[in-house]
Scaffold this motif. Structure first.
Motif, PDB file in Angstrom:
ATOM      1  N   SER A 271      49.396  41.422  36.817  1.00 50.13           N
ATOM      2  CA  SER A 271      49.941  40.994  38.105  1.00 50.13           C
ATOM      3  C   SER A 271      48.932  41.262  39.203  1.00 50.13           C
ATOM      4  O   SER A 271      47.856  41.817  38.967  1.00 50.13           O
ATOM      5  CB  SER A 271      51.257  41.734  38.404  1.00 50.13           C
ATOM      6  OG  SER A 271      51.022  43.133  38.519  1.00 50.13           O
ATOM      7  N   GLY A 272      49.276  40.875  40.419  1.00 46.70           N
ATOM      8  CA  GLY A 272      48.456  41.181  41.573  1.00 46.70           C
ATOM      9  C   GLY A 272      47.037  40.656  41.490  1.00 46.70           C
ATOM     10  O   GLY A 272      46.787  39.545  41.009  1.00 46.70           O
ATOM     11  N   ILE A 273      46.087  41.462  41.961  1.00 46.66           N
ATOM     12  CA  ILE A 273      44.687  41.050  41.953  1.00 46.66           C
ATOM     13  C   ILE A 273      44.222  40.759  40.533  1.00 46.66           C
ATOM     14  O   ILE A 273      43.494  39.793  40.283  1.00 46.66           O
ATOM     15  CB  ILE A 273      43.806  42.132  42.605  1.00 46.66           C
ATOM     16  CG1 ILE A 273      44.144  42.274  44.084  1.00 46.66           C
ATOM     17  CG2 ILE A 273      42.327  41.805  42.425  1.00 46.66           C
ATOM     18  CD1 ILE A 273      43.457  43.446  44.771  1.00 46.66           C
ATOM     19  N   GLY A 274      44.644  41.581  39.570  1.00 51.49           N
ATOM     20  CA  GLY A 274      44.216  41.384  38.192  1.00 51.49           C
ATOM     21  C   GLY A 274      44.619  40.024  37.650  1.00 51.49           C
ATOM     22  O   GLY A 274      43.825  39.363  36.969  1.00 51.49           O
ATOM     23  N   ARG A 275      45.866  39.595  37.931  1.00 51.86           N
ATOM     24  CA  ARG A 275      46.280  38.267  37.465  1.00 51.86           C
ATOM     25  C   ARG A 275      45.476  37.172  38.152  1.00 51.86           C
ATOM     26  O   ARG A 275      45.046  36.208  37.503  1.00 51.86           O
ATOM     27  CB  ARG A 275      47.765  38.033  37.720  1.00 51.86           C
ATOM     28  CG  ARG A 275      48.202  36.626  37.305  1.00 51.86           C
ATOM     29  CD  ARG A 275      49.619  36.285  37.681  1.00 51.86           C
ATOM     30  NE  ARG A 275      50.584  37.034  36.890  1.00 51.86           N
ATOM     31  CZ  ARG A 275      51.903  36.891  36.996  1.00 51.86           C
ATOM     32  NH1 ARG A 275      52.402  36.046  37.885  1.00 51.86           N
ATOM     33  NH2 ARG A 275      52.713  37.604  36.237  1.00 51.86           N
TER      34      ARG A 275
END
Length: 298
Positions: free
Chosen positions: A65-69
């Motif tokens: 999720s977030g930046i990683g996604r």
């Protein structure tokens, strides 16, 4: 379908994404994308790749999720295969990231893994090498925080250990285990934060780790330059991710103090990670790319 011509037209940065006040909302750690209002934008309808990472092999921590996604999606649309880690309780979000990578025509390898522990980092690195035969890009992105607004006395040993182990131990051990498999011309990209330079008192332990990540980035860059490996970092300001409603006591005004009066969306950070992984940044190492929404940093 989105209006692509409209997306290409410049707009005032303050008006490109939702601004506070947001609905007051809270979640249990680690937080889930589907329960957020507004929903984070990871670039699903906007990011268009142009082959800048064709046939690269990337490992991203915290890719559910977030930046990683957003980074996983962007890397896939730029031509990279992606292995990413996530916590077991983030299975639903991880499945969506895997779907986005696969939909882009690249290989997705989601791995449930808690990087706080050295043996888990070894398992993650081994899995990447077994899946891809080597690595070209390592993105140390996973992090943990918990706001403690009243006093340092609120930060007990359990919390302190979790912050340190997630943000520092995991990065250190995984990098050490991946370096032998990174190819010449490869890249390590670490996620630091505006907190490294402008620490908020209610995030004292988290800010400590983000400062350490800046130091680690610069030191490691010098250490591996002769091997042709570049090491850089991205320093986001406020970003609308599941970690926010899961760890902050009040989300209604989150990001309102940035120069644009709003937090960044994960999709707005992903291009920085693409650039640093690409050959466009071939002469850039030991740098911190600031994406803070206007906060002046050193």
């Amino acid at each position: 379908m989105p209006d692509e011509a409209a997306q290409d037209r410049p707009a005032h940065p303050a008006e490109r994404q939702p601004s506070p006040e947001f609905p007051d909302q809270s979640q249990e750690v680690p937080g889930h994308t589907g329960e957020m209002t507004p929903r984070p934008d990871h670039g699903e309808d906007s990011y268009r790749g142009c082959g800048r990472l064709r046939e690269r092999r990337a490992l991203i921590t915290g890719g559910d999720s977030g930046i990683g996604r957003a980074v996983a999606l962007a890397y896939a649309r730029e031509g990279a295969d992606v292995l990413f880690s996530y916590l077991p309780e983030e299975e639903e979000d991880a499945a969506e990231t895997a779907r986005l990578v696969t939909e882009a025509g690249r290989r997705a390898v989601p791995v449930a893994c808690d990087i706080r522990w050295e043996e888990e980092c070894r398992r993650l690195a081994d899995r990447a090498v077994a899946a891809f035969g080597g690595l070209d890009v390592l993105v140390n992105n996973a992090a943990y925080q918990m706001a403690r607004p009243d006093s340092i006395d609120e930060i007990d040993t359990e919390q302190f250990d979790r912050v340190m182990r997630t943000n520092l131990y995991g990065m250190f051990h995984l990098t050490r285990m991946c370096l032998p498999h990174l190819t010449e011309g490869g890249s390590v990209i670490n996620t630091t934060s505006v907190q490294a330079y402008q620490p908020s008192p209610h995030l004292l332990d988290y800010a400590m780790t983000k400062g350490a990540i800046v130091t680690f980035t610069k030191g490691l860059a010098a250490h591996v330059a002769e091997r042709g490996i570049r090491v850089n970092a991205v320093a986001p300001g406020p970003v609308w991710t599941p970690l926010i409603p899961a760890t902050m006591p009040d989300t209604t005004g989150f990001g309102a103090k940035s120069a644009f009066g709003r937090p960044a969306q994960p999709a707005e950070l992903a291009p920085a990670y693409v650039y640093l992984a690409s050959q466009d940044a071939a002469f850039i190492t030991a740098e911190v790319l600031n994406a803070t929404g206007g906060a002046p940093l050193p």
